[in-house]
Design a protein around this motif. Structure first.
Motif, short mmCIF file in Angstrom:
data_model
loop_
_atom_site.label_atom_id
_atom_site.label_comp_id
_atom_site.label_asym_id
_atom_site.label_seq_id
_atom_site.Cartn_x
_atom_site.Cartn_y
_atom_site.Cartn_z
N CYS A 82 1.00 -1.31 -0.02
CA CYS A 82 -0.04 -0.07 0.01
C CYS A 82 0.89 1.36 0.16
N CYS A 124 0.34 2.82 3.83
CA CYS A 124 0.76 2.39 5.15
C CYS A 124 1.84 1.09 4.86
N CYS A 167 -4.34 -0.16 0.19
CA CYS A 167 -5.06 -1.18 0.87
C CYS A 167 -6.57 -0.62 1.05
N CYS A 188 -7.03 1.98 4.06
CA CYS A 188 -6.35 3.41 3.67
C CYS A 188 -7.20 3.86 2.65
N ARG A 218 -3.59 3.18 13.46
CA ARG A 218 -4.53 2.22 13.65
C ARG A 218 -3.78 0.77 14.45
#
Ligand SMILES: [Zn+2]
Length: 287
Positions: free
Chosen positions: A59, A62, A107, A110, A188
């Motif tokens: 991604c 992230c 992803c 995100c 997260r």
């Protein structure tokens, strides 16, 4: 999220097809993104796979692997706009809906979090009658006119502005990193836990190998052997993990570049002062 060179890969043929040219024309005529079903649907795999390959199947925001996941085609500058409480303002860059360098592999999480957020520090760009061909390579030029708050992994240098703690939390004083972290929710739980695992891995490696290495040295009294093992088990491992194609490589990059700080943060009940001092000495020989 990792700084990388601006893309030079060939534009996927689908983005130059008649179908896309027609969609583009419809959008600019109506000054809006009109497709109900994304025109990527039929050929999405081609565009998506090219993007994934470009980003080592990670991604863009992230660094999670999306090799086996479906993954999303993310529009850096949003093709549509709607008001979101977490953004200052939104704008639809409808004319960039099919522009090759406005697309990023992302992803699902995100992609949902970032949504259509795209705040800027000052002025906005507007459509200036560019052709789709020109817009396929508009990112660098647009980012010189407009100063986006959202990081772009191919444009911005940000790697050394990020600090990770041993629990996997990401911190920074860089405004763009702070904005991107907030908009994409980069602290997260699953990301924090994945980053924490990397810290734990190096804590364990250090403890295990230091004990082994010191034992070896007692038998052989050979400092060179101690050094050789430290390189093999710690330094080389970190070098491998910070390679661009590794998941969450930014964490290993951080540990590698801030090894002294990494040592300082380790609880002395886990790694003694003496072991920290030996580690520090060995690290300095290599760096
Ligand atoms: Zn992501």
């Amino acid at each position: 999220m990792r700084e990388r060179k601006y893309r030079s890969i060939t534009i996927p043929s689908h983005l130059n097809s008649e179908k896309i040219a027609l969609e583009f024309k419809n959008n600019i005529t109506k000054s809006a993104y009109l497709s109900k079903n994304t025109p990527y649907n039929d050929d999405a795999k081609l565009v998506k796979n090219t993007l994934k390959k470009l980003y080592d199947y990670k991604c863009a925001y992230c660094e999670s692997f999306i090799k086996n996941a479906y993954g999303e085609i993310e529009h850096y500058r949003p093709k549509k706009s709607f008001n979101l409480s977490r953004c200052d303002s939104t704008k639809a860059y409808y004319w960039l809906a099919f522009s090759w360098d406005n697309l990023l592999p992302c992803c699902k999480k995100c992609n949902i979090e970032k949504s259509n957020c795209f705040d800027v520090f000052d002025r906005r760009v507007n459509y200036n009658k560019e052709t789709l061909e020109v817009l396929h390579k508009s990112l660098q030029g647009y980012n010189r006119i407009e100063n986006p708050k959202l990081l772009h992994p191919e444009i911005d240098a940000f790697e050394d502005d990020i600090v990770f703690d041993h629990k996997g939390f990401m911190r920074s004083d860089n405004e763009k990193v702070i904005y991107t972290r907030r908009i994409c929710d980069l602290n997260r739980k699953n990301l924090r836990e994945a980053r924490e695992k990397i810290f734990t891995k190096y804590l364990k490696l250090l403890k295990k190998n230091l004990a082994f290495m010191i034992e070896l040295q007692e038998v052989s009294d050979d400092f060179k052997l101690l050094l050789k093992n430290f390189k093999l088990y710690i330094v080389d491992e970190l070098k491998d993990d910070k390679a661009m194609n590794q998941e969450y490589s930014l964490v290993s990059h951080y540990i590698y570049n801030n090894f002294e700080h990494f040592l300082e943060e380790i609880d002395e009940s886990y790694l003694s002062k003496e072991d920290k001092a030996i580690s520090s000495k060995l690290w300095l020989i290599y760096n």
